[in-house]
Every structure is written in C-alpha cells, then in structure tokens.
Design a protein around this motif. Structure first.
Motif, PDB file in Angstrom:
ATOM      1  N   PHE A 200      -7.927  17.611 -17.476  1.00  0.00           N
ATOM      2  CA  PHE A 200      -8.322  18.300 -16.248  1.00  0.00           C
ATOM      3  C   PHE A 200      -9.588  17.731 -15.622  1.00  0.00           C
ATOM      4  CE2 PHE A 200     -11.980  20.832 -17.555  1.00  0.00           C
ATOM      5  CZ  PHE A 200     -11.829  20.939 -18.940  1.00  0.00           C
ATOM      6  N   ALA A 201     -10.328  16.896 -16.366  1.00  0.00           N
ATOM      7  CA  ALA A 201     -11.550  16.307 -15.801  1.00  0.00           C
ATOM      8  C   ALA A 201     -11.807  14.927 -16.390  1.00  0.00           C
ATOM      9  CB  ALA A 201     -12.755  17.208 -16.073  1.00  0.00           C
ATOM     10  N   VAL A 202     -12.391  14.060 -15.560  1.00  0.00           N
ATOM     11  CA  VAL A 202     -12.899  12.768 -16.019  1.00  0.00           C
ATOM     12  C   VAL A 202     -14.402  12.909 -16.190  1.00  0.00           C
ATOM     13  CG1 VAL A 202     -13.333  10.359 -15.401  1.00  0.00           C
ATOM     14  CG2 VAL A 202     -11.145  11.406 -14.820  1.00  0.00           C
ATOM     15  N   ILE A 203     -14.928  12.430 -17.316  1.00  0.00           N
ATOM     16  CA  ILE A 203     -16.372  12.420 -17.516  1.00  0.00           C
ATOM     17  C   ILE A 203     -16.823  10.973 -17.679  1.00  0.00           C
ATOM     18  CG2 ILE A 203     -18.310  13.327 -18.853  1.00  0.00           C
ATOM     19  CD1 ILE A 203     -16.585  15.583 -17.834  1.00  0.00           C
ATOM     20  N   LEU A 204     -17.710  10.515 -16.789  1.00  0.00           N
ATOM     21  CA  LEU A 204     -18.362   9.207 -16.950  1.00  0.00           C
ATOM     22  C   LEU A 204     -19.735   9.502 -17.524  1.00  0.00           C
ATOM     23  CD1 LEU A 204     -18.838   6.166 -16.560  1.00  0.00           C
ATOM     24  CD2 LEU A 204     -19.437   6.641 -14.169  1.00  0.00           C
ATOM     25  N   SER A 205     -19.918   9.188 -18.812  1.00  0.00           N
ATOM     26  CA  SER A 205     -21.158   9.608 -19.473  1.00  0.00           C
ATOM     27  C   SER A 205     -21.759   8.475 -20.289  1.00  0.00           C
ATOM     28  CB  SER A 205     -20.886  10.817 -20.374  1.00  0.00           C
ATOM     29  OG  SER A 205     -20.020  10.450 -21.420  1.00  0.00           O
ATOM     30  N   CYS A 206     -22.953   8.723 -20.800  1.00  0.00           N
ATOM     31  CA  CYS A 206     -23.654   7.736 -21.615  1.00  0.00           C
ATOM     32  C   CYS A 206     -23.053   7.691 -23.018  1.00  0.00           C
ATOM     33  CB  CYS A 206     -25.137   8.114 -21.684  1.00  0.00           C
ATOM     34  SG  CYS A 206     -26.157   6.871 -22.515  1.00  0.00           S
ATOM     35  N   SER A 207     -23.253   6.562 -23.694  1.00  0.00           N
ATOM     36  CA  SER A 207     -22.754   6.408 -25.076  1.00  0.00           C
ATOM     37  C   SER A 207     -23.606   7.151 -26.091  1.00  0.00           C
ATOM     38  CB  SER A 207     -22.744   4.925 -25.459  1.00  0.00           C
ATOM     39  OG  SER A 207     -21.992   4.182 -24.547  1.00  0.00           O
ATOM     40  N   ASP A 208     -24.723   7.677 -25.663  1.00  0.00           N
ATOM     41  CA  ASP A 208     -25.686   8.332 -26.552  1.00  0.00           C
ATOM     42  C   ASP A 208     -25.005   9.329 -27.497  1.00  0.00           C
ATOM     43  OD1 ASP A 208     -27.798  10.265 -27.416  1.00  0.00           O
ATOM     44  OD2 ASP A 208     -29.056   9.017 -26.129  1.00  0.00           O
ATOM     45  N   SER A 209     -25.338   9.229 -28.793  1.00  0.00           N
ATOM     46  CA  SER A 209     -24.668  10.057 -29.807  1.00  0.00           C
ATOM     47  C   SER A 209     -24.977  11.538 -29.670  1.00  0.00           C
ATOM     48  CB  SER A 209     -25.078   9.588 -31.205  1.00  0.00           C
ATOM     49  OG  SER A 209     -26.467   9.806 -31.401  1.00  0.00           O
ATOM     50  N   ARG A 210     -25.984  11.850 -28.875  1.00  0.00           N
ATOM     51  CA  ARG A 210     -26.362  13.259 -28.716  1.00  0.00           C
ATOM     52  C   ARG A 210     -25.634  13.948 -27.561  1.00  0.00           C
ATOM     53  NH1 ARG A 210     -32.581  11.679 -28.078  1.00  0.00           N
ATOM     54  NH2 ARG A 210     -31.490  10.150 -26.747  1.00  0.00           N
ATOM     55  N   VAL A 211     -24.777  13.170 -26.871  1.00  0.00           N
ATOM     56  CA  VAL A 211     -24.136  13.714 -25.666  1.00  0.00           C
ATOM     57  C   VAL A 211     -22.609  13.503 -25.690  1.00  0.00           C
ATOM     58  CG1 VAL A 211     -24.361  13.872 -23.153  1.00  0.00           C
ATOM     59  CG2 VAL A 211     -26.256  12.957 -24.477  1.00  0.00           C
ATOM     60  N   PRO A 212     -21.923  13.982 -26.711  1.00  0.00           N
ATOM     61  CA  PRO A 212     -20.464  13.790 -26.760  1.00  0.00           C
ATOM     62  C   PRO A 212     -19.759  14.809 -25.850  1.00  0.00           C
ATOM     63  CG  PRO A 212     -21.227  14.902 -28.740  1.00  0.00           C
ATOM     64  CD  PRO A 212     -22.439  14.657 -27.909  1.00  0.00           C
ATOM     65  N   PRO A 213     -19.084  14.360 -24.799  1.00  0.00           N
ATOM     66  CA  PRO A 213     -18.527  15.295 -23.809  1.00  0.00           C
ATOM     67  C   PRO A 213     -17.624  16.384 -24.386  1.00  0.00           C
ATOM     68  CG  PRO A 213     -18.528  13.092 -22.912  1.00  0.00           C
ATOM     69  CD  PRO A 213     -18.913  12.955 -24.362  1.00  0.00           C
ATOM     70  N   GLU A 214     -16.717  16.020 -25.285  1.00  0.00           N
ATOM     71  CA  GLU A 214     -15.795  17.045 -25.797  1.00  0.00           C
ATOM     72  C   GLU A 214     -16.552  18.176 -26.492  1.00  0.00           C
ATOM     73  OE1 GLU A 214     -15.344  13.813 -26.137  1.00  0.00           O
ATOM     74  OE2 GLU A 214     -13.277  13.298 -25.585  1.00  0.00           O
ATOM     75  N   LEU A 215     -17.675  17.845 -27.142  1.00  0.00           N
ATOM     76  CA  LEU A 215     -18.439  18.881 -27.853  1.00  0.00           C
ATOM     77  C   LEU A 215     -19.298  19.705 -26.905  1.00  0.00           C
ATOM     78  CD1 LEU A 215     -19.577  16.993 -31.087  1.00  0.00           C
ATOM     79  CD2 LEU A 215     -17.543  18.385 -30.712  1.00  0.00           C
ATOM     80  N   ILE A 216     -19.989  19.055 -25.989  1.00  0.00           N
ATOM     81  CA  ILE A 216     -20.915  19.833 -25.140  1.00  0.00           C
ATOM     82  C   ILE A 216     -20.173  20.674 -24.098  1.00  0.00           C
ATOM     83  CG2 ILE A 216     -22.763  18.150 -25.504  1.00  0.00           C
ATOM     84  CD1 ILE A 216     -22.385  17.218 -22.637  1.00  0.00           C
ATOM     85  N   PHE A 217     -18.881  20.363 -23.877  1.00  0.00           N
ATOM     86  CA  PHE A 217     -18.066  21.209 -22.986  1.00  0.00           C
ATOM     87  C   PHE A 217     -17.066  22.057 -23.777  1.00  0.00           C
ATOM     88  CE2 PHE A 217     -19.300  17.752 -19.980  1.00  0.00           C
ATOM     89  CZ  PHE A 217     -19.969  18.551 -19.050  1.00  0.00           C
ATOM     90  N   ASP A 218     -17.182  22.027 -25.106  1.00  0.00           N
ATOM     91  CA  ASP A 218     -16.305  22.807 -25.983  1.00  0.00           C
ATOM     92  C   ASP A 218     -14.830  22.646 -25.597  1.00  0.00           C
ATOM     93  OD1 ASP A 218     -15.581  24.497 -28.058  1.00  0.00           O
ATOM     94  OD2 ASP A 218     -15.763  26.305 -26.811  1.00  0.00           O
ATOM     95  N   GLN A 219     -14.380  21.400 -25.585  1.00  0.00           N
ATOM     96  CA  GLN A 219     -12.993  21.101 -25.245  1.00  0.00           C
ATOM     97  C   GLN A 219     -12.294  20.439 -26.424  1.00  0.00           C
ATOM     98  OE1 GLN A 219     -11.595  22.139 -22.329  1.00  0.00           O
ATOM     99  NE2 GLN A 219     -13.606  23.069 -21.994  1.00  0.00           N
TER     100      GLN A 219
END
Ligand SMILES: [Zn+2]
Length: 232
Positions: free
Chosen positions: A78-97
């Motif tokens: 449902f969404a595309v995330i263009l994000s940094c590779s930084d290990s502290r910012v994993p999209p699936e975890l910070i958006f609880d998906q």
C-alpha cells in the motif's frame, strides 16, 4: 549545484521512460491482491502503525504462515518508502507493518537514483501503490558526511551519495540557523520529494491526485515519524 541535481533528475527520468517498455515486459506477470488504497488511506495506515510503534503497542500484523501463502501469488503493497539504510530506521518496524505491506527502497541518505526510481515506478505502475514516502531521519550519517564533503570538492568528484545531498547542504548553509545538520536532513527530504514529483513517470498522477508523494523525518528517540512535506 541545484541545476546539476535537476539535470540528473531529468536524465534518470528520461532513461526510465526509454526503458519503460522493457520493464513492462519484465513485469508482465501482473501481481494480484487487494484493491489499492487511496493515498489518504495509505498515509493514515502508516501514521497509525507508527503511533503503535511509539507506544510500544505493536500489533505485528501479517507475519504468519497464512499471510505467506496469500502473498505467494502476488503482492499489492500500500506504500512505497524511500528511506536510509541506517539500522535504526527499518520501515516495516517503525510503521508496525508485516509481509506485503511496504515496498521499500533503501540507501544511505534516502536519495533518488536511477535504479531507485525504476524500483519505485515498478510499485506505482505495476503493483498499484498510490503513496510514496521519502523518509529521512535524525542524525543521518550520510548527511553528516555530505556536510563536510560538499564544502571542499565539486559535487561532480564526490561519491554519488554525497553529491546527491549537496544541493540540500547548500540550501541549509544559505538559510543559516542554529542546526545546520537538522536543516540539511529536512531539505534533502524535500529535494527528493520534488525530484519524484517532477519525474515524467509520476507527474501526471501527482497532478490528478491519484498518487501522493510525501516527505517525513524519523526521530530516533521518540520513534515518531513527522510529516514535513504533505504532498497537498
Ligand atoms: Zn541516514
């Protein structure tokens, strides 16, 4: 510097347009799934998931065997995330998906590259995704590096990651203020949103409102994703 980045954006967009027919053939096996969410629905789902994450109230959705089986035949993120590779910012975890929710493109500094644009176009053009989020974050190492590297050398001689961030660094320096790094992080996100919005592959969809491109910033301690470019 700014002109250089826009020229780069036009270049990759043109290359992508040329390659579009071939990509279409490669992706011809259409991916099935649920009806696509509107941009507004998709953004609401991201924000709600991030609220759960901030409260340590994660629901960890869609991580079971049934979901794996459902997705074996196709995906409709449902969404595309263009994000940094930084290990502290994993999209699936910070958006609880869970599985199948997010189509993620990650590289240090969350900038638009040709391959990244092609990847995003695949999700938008073939998987039915109607929301793109460019996600920067607090204390980004790529932006820190660009703050020192962009001063001493012309962008053309820099590694691509830094060169892509240099226009934001230049804007931040001209703007002034107490926190140059923080300003450059936000301006870099805004730059990448603009590059995507102006891309020939997305501009019509953005103009008619069927595709939304938003910019956001992640706070490392609070876990909050703050929208800085709403796409409205
Ligand atoms: Zn980073």
């Amino acid at each position: 510097m700014r002109t250089m980045q826009l020229t780069f954006a036009v270049m990759i967009a043109t290359l992508l347009t040329c390659a579009k027919m071939q990509l279409s053939a490669v992706y011809a096996a259409a991916d099935a799934g649920a009806p696509a969410m509107t941009p507004t629905q998709a953004l609401a789902q991201l924000i709600e998931g991030n609220r759960r994450f901030q409260r340590d109230a994660n629901s960890h959705p869609h991580l079971h065997a049934k979901r794996r089986s459902e997705l074996a035949g196709g995906q409709s993120p449902f969404a595309v995330i263009l994000s940094c590779s930084d290990s502290r910012v994993p999209p699936e975890l910070i958006f609880d998906q869970g599985l199948g929710g997010l189509f993620v493109v990650r590289l240090a500094g969350n900038t638009v590259t040709r391959a990244g644009l092609e990847s995003i176009d695949y999700a938008v053009g073939h998987l039915g995704t109607n929301l793109i989020m460019v996600l920067g974050h607090e204390s980004c190492g790529a932006v820190k590096g660009a703050l020192s590297e962009c001063v001493s050398k012309p962008a053309a001689g820099l590694p691509e990651i830094f060169a892509n961030i240099c226009p934001a660094v230049d804007q931040a320096r001209r703007k002034g203020g107490d926190n140059l790094e923080s300003s450059a992080i936000d301006l870099n996100v805004t730059d990448q949103v603009k590059i995507l919005e102006r891309s020939p592959v997305f501009e019509k969809r953005v103009a008619d409102g069927s595709l939304k491109i938003v910019g956001a910033r992640y706070n490392l301690e609070s876990g909050k994703v703050e929208i800085i470019n709403s796409g409205d």
